[in-house]
Design an enzyme around this catalytic site. Structure first.
Site, PDB file in Angstrom:
ATOM      1  N   ASN A  65       0.869  -1.180   0.000  1.00  0.00           N
ATOM      2  CA  ASN A  65       0.000   0.000   0.000  1.00  0.00           C
ATOM      3  C   ASN A  65       0.906   1.229   0.000  1.00  0.00           C
ATOM      4  OD1 ASN A  65      -1.817   2.032   0.482  1.00  0.00           O
ATOM      5  ND2 ASN A  65      -2.399   1.339   2.535  1.00  0.00           N
ATOM      6  N   SER A  90       3.808  -2.246  10.294  1.00  0.00           N
ATOM      7  CA  SER A  90       5.269  -2.334  10.449  1.00  0.00           C
ATOM      8  C   SER A  90       5.822  -3.705  10.079  1.00  0.00           C
ATOM      9  CB  SER A  90       5.696  -1.938  11.867  1.00  0.00           C
ATOM     10  OG  SER A  90       5.321  -0.589  12.120  1.00  0.00           O
ATOM     11  N   GLY A 133       2.916   2.210  10.860  1.00  0.00           N
ATOM     12  CA  GLY A 133       3.849   3.320  10.707  1.00  0.00           C
ATOM     13  C   GLY A 133       4.562   3.698  11.988  1.00  0.00           C
ATOM     14  N   HIS A 173      -9.465   0.990   5.370  1.00  0.00           N
ATOM     15  CA  HIS A 173      -8.155   1.192   5.992  1.00  0.00           C
ATOM     16  C   HIS A 173      -8.338   2.145   7.176  1.00  0.00           C
ATOM     17  CE1 HIS A 173      -4.037   2.352   6.721  1.00  0.00           C
ATOM     18  NE2 HIS A 173      -3.672   1.287   6.016  1.00  0.00           N
ATOM     19  N   GLU A 193      -5.003  -5.087  10.626  1.00  0.00           N
ATOM     20  CA  GLU A 193      -3.977  -4.055  10.790  1.00  0.00           C
ATOM     21  C   GLU A 193      -4.190  -3.331  12.116  1.00  0.00           C
ATOM     22  OE1 GLU A 193      -2.227  -2.761   6.714  1.00  0.00           O
ATOM     23  OE2 GLU A 193      -3.855  -1.433   7.251  1.00  0.00           O
ATOM     24  N   LYS A 203       0.026   4.233  -0.177  1.00  0.00           N
ATOM     25  CA  LYS A 203      -0.644   5.382   0.447  1.00  0.00           C
ATOM     26  C   LYS A 203      -0.456   6.621  -0.438  1.00  0.00           C
ATOM     27  CE  LYS A 203      -0.143   3.084   4.862  1.00  0.00           C
ATOM     28  NZ  LYS A 203      -0.016   3.162   6.311  1.00  0.00           N
ATOM     29  N   GLU A 255      -6.726   4.541   8.235  1.00  0.00           N
ATOM     30  CA  GLU A 255      -6.503   5.970   7.959  1.00  0.00           C
ATOM     31  C   GLU A 255      -7.771   6.594   7.368  1.00  0.00           C
ATOM     32  OE1 GLU A 255      -2.952   5.368   5.679  1.00  0.00           O
ATOM     33  OE2 GLU A 255      -1.907   4.784   7.509  1.00  0.00           O
TER      34      GLU A 255
HETATM   35  P1  13P Z   1       3.244   0.259   7.706  1.00  0.00           P
HETATM   36  O1  13P Z   1       3.755  -1.014   7.074  1.00  0.00           O
HETATM   37  O2  13P Z   1       3.968   1.486   7.209  1.00  0.00           O
HETATM   38  O3  13P Z   1       3.162   0.171   9.171  1.00  0.00           O
HETATM   39  O4  13P Z   1       1.735   0.459   7.165  1.00  0.00           O
HETATM   40  C1  13P Z   1       0.865  -0.624   7.197  1.00  0.00           C
HETATM   41  C2  13P Z   1      -0.346  -0.241   6.460  1.00  0.00           C
HETATM   42  O5  13P Z   1      -1.083   0.639   6.860  1.00  0.00           O
HETATM   43  C3  13P Z   1      -0.630  -0.947   5.201  1.00  0.00           C
HETATM   44  O6  13P Z   1      -1.897  -0.683   4.731  1.00  0.00           O
END
Ligand code: 13P
Length: 248
Positions: free
Chosen positions: A9, A211, A171, A93, A165, A11, A95
């Site tokens: 992803n 992560s 992150g 997601h 997740e 983003k 976010e």
């Molecule tokens: P990270 O791997 O940067 O922690 O992000 C995970 C994520 O949100 C994938 O959709």
């Protein structure tokens, strides 16, 4: 046997030249893995990548509209995604749940519109740090899944990929331990067994995200109920992403 998937992803990262360069490197690399490789770049790049990509990469959108088509300025529809060859779309997601206030009801509509248009939803769920600490995380995940997925029929749910997740691991550099990931993945599969059947539950891929990187991917993917990863930061670096893919 359910499918193994490693999905990157991106983003809202990478301007055109960097995005093209990363895509070209992935596309031209000979990937040796038992996992299907998926990338979810910003939607702006999907059409071009779809026309250039080889067999070894599948594309995912990061989002789509909950409506079919029509007067919805700024939105991209599931049928448009399908029409250019996009196979998957992320739904829910954390976010988007957080910054766009996406509710379980809205996500249910997105799942429906995607399935209707033959795009596979990658449905994301996961708890906040507070819920992890208070011990309420099983209920949070159960509610997310029940509210947005459990209206589906047996044959429809088999078309869905689930991604666990934990928000506290996204992150942050904090990863769920291999045991913590397996515990939740087994819990999700048990919910699917209870609602549908063992056979159905065994066909649904459940990915881990948060992560996940080259150094911990093998240990996470080793678990019985972890069928792959949804990778954020580490998917923006060619070598890291390849190393994660090749953990399978
Ligand atoms: P990270 O791997 O940067 O922690 O992000 C995970 C994520 O949100 C994938 O959709």
């Amino acid at each position: 046997m359910r499918k193994r998937i490693v999905a990157g992803n991106w983003k809202m990262n990478l301007n055109n030249s960097d995005a093209q360069a990363l895509f070209e490197s992935l596309n031209s690399n000979k990937i040796v893995s038992s996992a299907e490789v998926v990338i979810a770049p910003p939607s702006l790049y999907l059409s071009e990548f779809a026309s250039k990509k080889g067999q070894q990469i599948c594309l995912a959108a990061q989002n789509c509209s909950d409506n079919d088509n029509g007067a919805y300025t700024g939105e991209v529809s599931a049928s448009m995604l399908y029409s250019i060859g996009v196979k998957y779309c992320l739904v829910g997601h954390s976010e988007r749940r957080q910054y766009q206030n996406e509710s379980d009801v809205l996500l249910k509509q997105k799942v429906n519109v995607l399935l209707k248009n033959k795009v596979v939803p990658i449905f994301c769920c996961g708890e906040s740090l507070d819920k992890r600490k208070s011990g309420d995380f099983f209920q949070v995940i159960q509610a997310q899944i029940e509210n947005s997925l459990f209206h589906l029929t047996d044959s429809e749910i088999k078309e869905v990929v689930i991604a666990y997740e934990p928000i506290w691991a996204i992150g942050t550099g904090l990863t769920a331990s291999s045991d913590q990931a397996q515990e939740i993945h087994a819990f999700i599969r048990a919910l699917l067994v209870e609602k549908y059947s063992l056979q159905t539950a065994e066909e649904i891929s459940i990915l881990y995200g948060g992560s996940c990187k080259a150094s911990n991917a093998k240990e996470l993917f080793m678990n019985r109920d972890v069928d792959g990863g949804l990778i954020g930061g580490a998917a923006l670096d060619l070598d890291s992403f390849l190393a994660i893919i090749e953990s399978f």
